[in-house]
Design a protein around this motif. Structure first.
Motif, PDB file in Angstrom:
ATOM      1  N   ARG A 116       0.817  -1.192   0.000  1.00 13.49           N
ATOM      2  CA  ARG A 116       0.000   0.000   0.000  1.00 13.49           C
ATOM      3  C   ARG A 116       0.863   1.258   0.000  1.00 13.49           C
ATOM      4  NH1 ARG A 116      -5.524  -0.150   2.859  1.00 13.49           N
ATOM      5  NH2 ARG A 116      -5.970   0.792   0.814  1.00 13.49           N
ATOM      6  N   HIS A 161       1.577   4.810  -5.966  1.00 16.78           N
ATOM      7  CA  HIS A 161       1.846   3.407  -5.647  1.00 16.78           C
ATOM      8  C   HIS A 161       3.349   3.220  -5.481  1.00 16.78           C
ATOM      9  CE1 HIS A 161       2.016  -0.994  -6.068  1.00 16.78           C
ATOM     10  NE2 HIS A 161       0.817  -0.931  -5.526  1.00 16.78           N
ATOM     11  N   HIS A 193      -3.793  -2.446 -11.006  1.00 17.91           N
ATOM     12  CA  HIS A 193      -3.982  -1.381 -10.028  1.00 17.91           C
ATOM     13  C   HIS A 193      -4.934  -0.326 -10.577  1.00 17.91           C
ATOM     14  CE1 HIS A 193      -0.079  -3.201  -8.887  1.00 17.91           C
ATOM     15  NE2 HIS A 193      -0.534  -2.991  -7.676  1.00 17.91           N
ATOM     16  N   ARG A 194      -5.603   0.374  -9.678  1.00 27.84           N
ATOM     17  CA  ARG A 194      -6.629   1.333 -10.049  1.00 27.84           C
ATOM     18  C   ARG A 194      -6.153   2.769  -9.871  1.00 27.84           C
ATOM     19  NH1 ARG A 194     -10.426   2.216  -7.159  1.00 27.84           N
ATOM     20  NH2 ARG A 194     -12.086   2.576  -8.674  1.00 27.84           N
ATOM     21  N   ASP A 203      -7.367  -0.329  -3.971  1.00 32.62           N
ATOM     22  CA  ASP A 203      -6.089  -0.187  -4.671  1.00 32.62           C
ATOM     23  C   ASP A 203      -6.033  -0.938  -5.989  1.00 32.62           C
ATOM     24  OD1 ASP A 203      -5.137   1.326  -2.562  1.00 32.62           O
ATOM     25  OD2 ASP A 203      -4.071  -0.334  -1.618  1.00 32.62           O
ATOM     26  N   THR A 204      -6.671  -2.108  -6.048  1.00 34.92           N
ATOM     27  CA  THR A 204      -6.509  -3.011  -7.185  1.00 34.92           C
ATOM     28  C   THR A 204      -7.864  -3.501  -7.688  1.00 34.92           C
ATOM     29  OG1 THR A 204      -6.452  -5.088  -5.930  1.00 34.92           O
ATOM     30  CG2 THR A 204      -4.367  -3.845  -6.104  1.00 34.92           C
ATOM     31  N   HIS A 267      -1.395   6.892  -8.891  1.00 37.41           N
ATOM     32  CA  HIS A 267      -1.949   5.938  -7.937  1.00 37.41           C
ATOM     33  C   HIS A 267      -1.633   4.498  -8.334  1.00 37.41           C
ATOM     34  CE1 HIS A 267      -5.427   4.180  -5.564  1.00 37.41           C
ATOM     35  NE2 HIS A 267      -5.016   5.098  -4.722  1.00 37.41           N
ATOM     36  N   ARG A 268      -1.244   4.295  -9.586  1.00 40.39           N
ATOM     37  CA  ARG A 268      -0.847   2.989 -10.096  1.00 40.39           C
ATOM     38  C   ARG A 268       0.335   3.179 -11.039  1.00 40.39           C
ATOM     39  NH1 ARG A 268      -5.794   1.743 -14.366  1.00 40.39           N
ATOM     40  NH2 ARG A 268      -5.105   3.133 -16.048  1.00 40.39           N
TER      41      ARG A 268
END
Length: 334
Positions: A116, A161, A193-194, A203-204, A267-268
């Motif tokens: 995370r 991430h 990942h999102r 997250d995923t 974020h990813r």
């Protein structure tokens, strides 16, 4: 300390069944991230399903030349494996850049994908964080956000991430294998990942109860020039300020294939599709690389204190592309 149940699974079926039997369960592999979050109070699982004894700790060559990496393969073993080093150097380089030897000895392939964010607002229970507590706000937006996202962020979250490995897997067109209540499936690493949107706590694309069982590296990327590069605040192990993974194939003097992914910008892992499209069929010149990367990074929306990430990522990507071109043309690393 909050009490929790502990189950040591002997098979994938036992693991997924135990998870389904315990509301609020978490799978436990190397524990290098989950245990830290439990100590901070960010995670408080009702049960830990220990998957360290599952037969998912091998690297296996598949018919046709693809490579399957089990979810329990330790990062040290993954980075050192001869087939990974020779065929997918970007992945080996990314894993070696990710952490100290002690952590690599414990950390697993599946756990690396599921780690995370290291956003300090997420890790501090006294601060607002939509990822940790949906609806509480994003303290980083108006607070300290030098290390945060410049691409794909939302009003709800600007976290990045932390995985290095996931960036390489995205560029290499790897796939993540999953097993859960609905059976087995695989998801492209680039889509695993999102982005945060209005659900930053997710997250995923993992469905409830699913367990990561492995990663498959495609045969088409095997042996192509590839590399991973990371910029960080200090020479010793630290999370990336920006990173890039590149896979490149030249055909008849032009780019026949390019896989490009950025790390620590979103974020990813950010698969640079615009840049890849611009590179296809182009002569492998520095000007072409700069043009393609600029097209990708035009979507960046830096915040008050992290605009430096855009030129940093640009320079990293152009340099890696240029070096891989030299490798492709000369047949040796530059």
């Amino acid at each position: 300390m909050k009490e929790f149940a502990y189950v040591r699974a002997g098979s994938v079926e036992e693991a997924t069944s135990a998870y389904a039997s315990h509301t609020g369960a978490r799978y436990l592999g190397g524990g290098t991230n989950l245990v830290d979050l439990m100590k901070l109070g960010v995670e408080a699982p009702a049960a830990l399903i220990d998957v360290t004894r599952l037969p998912l700790d091998t690297v296996e060559e598949l018919p046709g030349g693809a490579l399957r990496v089990g979810a329990m393969v330790r990062n040290t073993d993954l980075a050192a494996h001869p087939l990974v080093r020779d065929r997918y150097p970007a992945l080996s380089q990314a894993v070696l850049a990710g952490a100290s030897g002690q952590l690599r000895n414990a950390a697993t392939t599946g756990g690396n994908l599921l780690q995370r964010t290291r956003c300090p607002y997420f890790q501090d229970l006294s601060k607002p964080c939509n990822k940790r507590e949906p609806g509480s706000g994003c303290g980083a937006r108006d607070g300290v956000h030098r290390d945060h996202a410049v691409l794909g962020h939302s009003a709800h979250c600007i976290a990045t991430h932390p995985s290095d490995m996931a960036v390489a897997l995205s560029a290499l067109d790897g796939r993540v294998e999953l097993v859960g209540p609905e059976g087995a499936r695989s998801v492209a690493a680039a889509d695993f990942h999102r982005l945060p949107g209005d659900r930053p706590e997710q997250d995923t694309e993992i469905r409830p109860g699913e367990l990561v069982t492995g990663v498959v590296l495609p045969a088409v990327a095997a042996g192509l020039p590839s590399a991973y590069r990371k910029a960080r605040d200090r020479a010793s192990y630290a999370f990336a300020l920006a990173s890039v993974a590149v896979v490149l194939r030249l055909e008849d003097g032009v780019v026949g294939h390019a896989g490009l992914a950025f790390g620590a910008l979103a974020h990813r892992p950010w698969r640079a599709r615009r840049a890849e499209e611009a590179l296809l069929g182009a002569a492998p010149t520095r000007a072409a690389f700069e043009h393609a990367v600029d097209l990708e990074l035009a979507a960046a929306q830096p915040l008050r204190d992290n605009a430096y990430k855009v030129p940093l990522a640009r320079n990293l990507a152009v340099d890696v592309l240029s070096r891989l071109t030299d490798t492709a043309l000369t047949g040796r690393a530059s």
